[in-house]
Design an enzyme around this catalytic site. Structure first.
Site, PDB file in Angstrom:
ATOM      1  N   ASP A  10       0.880  -1.151   0.000  1.00 31.68           N
ATOM      2  CA  ASP A  10       0.000   0.000   0.000  1.00 31.68           C
ATOM      3  C   ASP A  10       0.931   1.218   0.000  1.00 31.68           C
ATOM      4  O   ASP A  10       2.114   1.095   0.313  1.00 31.68           O
ATOM      5  CB  ASP A  10      -0.875  -0.027   1.259  1.00 31.68           C
ATOM      6  N   ARG A  11       0.421   2.373  -0.323  1.00 31.23           N
ATOM      7  CA  ARG A  11       1.289   3.552  -0.349  1.00 31.23           C
ATOM      8  C   ARG A  11       1.121   4.377   0.927  1.00 31.23           C
ATOM      9  O   ARG A  11       1.895   4.237   1.855  1.00 31.23           O
ATOM     10  CB  ARG A  11       0.999   4.394  -1.608  1.00 31.23           C
ATOM     11  N   ASP A  12       0.093   5.206   0.988  1.00 38.87           N
ATOM     12  CA  ASP A  12      -0.089   6.132   2.107  1.00 38.87           C
ATOM     13  C   ASP A  12      -0.318   5.378   3.418  1.00 38.87           C
ATOM     14  O   ASP A  12      -1.232   4.572   3.524  1.00 38.87           O
ATOM     15  CB  ASP A  12      -1.254   7.080   1.828  1.00 38.87           C
ATOM     16  N   THR A  52      -2.451   1.204  -4.674  1.00 39.30           N
ATOM     17  CA  THR A  52      -2.929   2.288  -3.824  1.00 39.30           C
ATOM     18  C   THR A  52      -4.292   2.830  -4.263  1.00 39.30           C
ATOM     19  O   THR A  52      -4.516   3.070  -5.452  1.00 39.30           O
ATOM     20  CB  THR A  52      -1.874   3.416  -3.772  1.00 39.30           C
ATOM     21  N   ASN A  53      -5.193   2.983  -3.305  1.00 43.90           N
ATOM     22  CA  ASN A  53      -6.449   3.694  -3.550  1.00 43.90           C
ATOM     23  C   ASN A  53      -6.129   5.179  -3.551  1.00 43.90           C
ATOM     24  O   ASN A  53      -5.457   5.662  -2.637  1.00 43.90           O
ATOM     25  CB  ASN A  53      -7.464   3.410  -2.440  1.00 43.90           C
ATOM     26  N   GLN A  54      -6.617   5.875  -4.550  1.00 41.89           N
ATOM     27  CA  GLN A  54      -6.404   7.321  -4.621  1.00 41.89           C
ATOM     28  C   GLN A  54      -7.737   8.028  -4.848  1.00 41.89           C
ATOM     29  O   GLN A  54      -8.006   8.593  -5.911  1.00 41.89           O
ATOM     30  CB  GLN A  54      -5.377   7.651  -5.715  1.00 41.89           C
ATOM     31  N   ARG A 109     -10.659  -0.885  -6.740  1.00 46.19           N
ATOM     32  CA  ARG A 109     -10.415  -0.203  -5.467  1.00 46.19           C
ATOM     33  C   ARG A 109     -10.381  -1.238  -4.340  1.00 46.19           C
ATOM     34  O   ARG A 109     -11.284  -2.065  -4.239  1.00 46.19           O
ATOM     35  CB  ARG A 109     -11.528   0.823  -5.241  1.00 46.19           C
ATOM     36  N   LYS A 110      -9.319  -1.188  -3.512  1.00 49.62           N
ATOM     37  CA  LYS A 110      -9.273  -2.091  -2.365  1.00 49.62           C
ATOM     38  C   LYS A 110     -10.437  -1.767  -1.429  1.00 49.62           C
ATOM     39  O   LYS A 110     -10.732  -0.588  -1.270  1.00 49.62           O
ATOM     40  CB  LYS A 110      -7.937  -1.938  -1.619  1.00 49.62           C
ATOM     41  N   ASP A 135      -1.703  -0.780   5.830  1.00 52.21           N
ATOM     42  CA  ASP A 135      -2.016  -0.178   7.124  1.00 52.21           C
ATOM     43  C   ASP A 135      -3.511  -0.168   7.412  1.00 52.21           C
ATOM     44  O   ASP A 135      -3.953   0.430   8.378  1.00 52.21           O
ATOM     45  CB  ASP A 135      -1.472   1.256   7.185  1.00 52.21           C
TER      46      ASP A 135
END
Length: 170
Positions: A10-12, A52-54, A109-110, A135
């Protein structure tokens, strides 16, 4: 056909601090020992993917071009530090978006796992030798749907990926 081991991140909140809608490289701050951990994974021949979801795109907080500029700078920054990210997949969708073309539910989308499934297929990933860090419960659910080993990210990214790599590849 040889399948390869991979890590899905995941990113953020996982590789960088989540300051909500991070879309500029100047606001992208790596979490503790992330670059060191990524270098370790790369040296161990893992393919490294960011999924990543954005939702900020659907919500009109930033544009696709802003996100793609950030990701280009991120890839360049890491490459200079001897880390190659194989691909970054992102979902711009959100059911409560205000940008019409992105306002929808999507398995991309996750907790949907279409980003991961696309990578597994395109890159011939061996899911049994791979893992995911995130996270959020959505990350865990997406990993579980793909039968990927999952852990919530811990404080020291490097120590965690080293431990998981050893555990999975015994």
């Amino acid at each position: 056909m040889i399948k390869r081991k991979a890590v899905f991140l995941d990113r953020d909140g996982t590789i960088n601090y989540d300051y909500k809608y991070v879309h500029k490289f100047s606001n992208f701050k790596f979490r503790r020992n992330v670059v060191k951990g990524l270098r370790f994974l790369y040296k161990k021949k893992y393919l490294i993917f960011i999924v990543t979801n954005q939702a900020g795109i659907a919500k009109g907080k930033f544009k696709v071009s802003d996100l793609e500029t950030l990701h280009k700078k991120l890839l360049s920054y890491l490459k200079k530090r001897r880390v190659v990210i194989s691909a970054i997949e992102y979902s711009p969708f959100h059911p409560k978006g205000i940008i019409k073309k992105y306002k929808k539910r999507s398995e991309y989308r996750k907790p949907g796992n279409m980003m991961i499934k696309k990578i597994v297929k395109d890159w011939k990933v061996d899911v049994r030798k791979s893992f995911m860090l995130g996270d959020n419960k959505k990350d865990k659910l997406a990993a579980r749907k793909t039968k990927l080993y999952f852990e919530y990210v811990e404080n020291d990214f490097y120590l965690q990926v080293k431990k998981i790599s050893k555990k999975i590849n015994q």
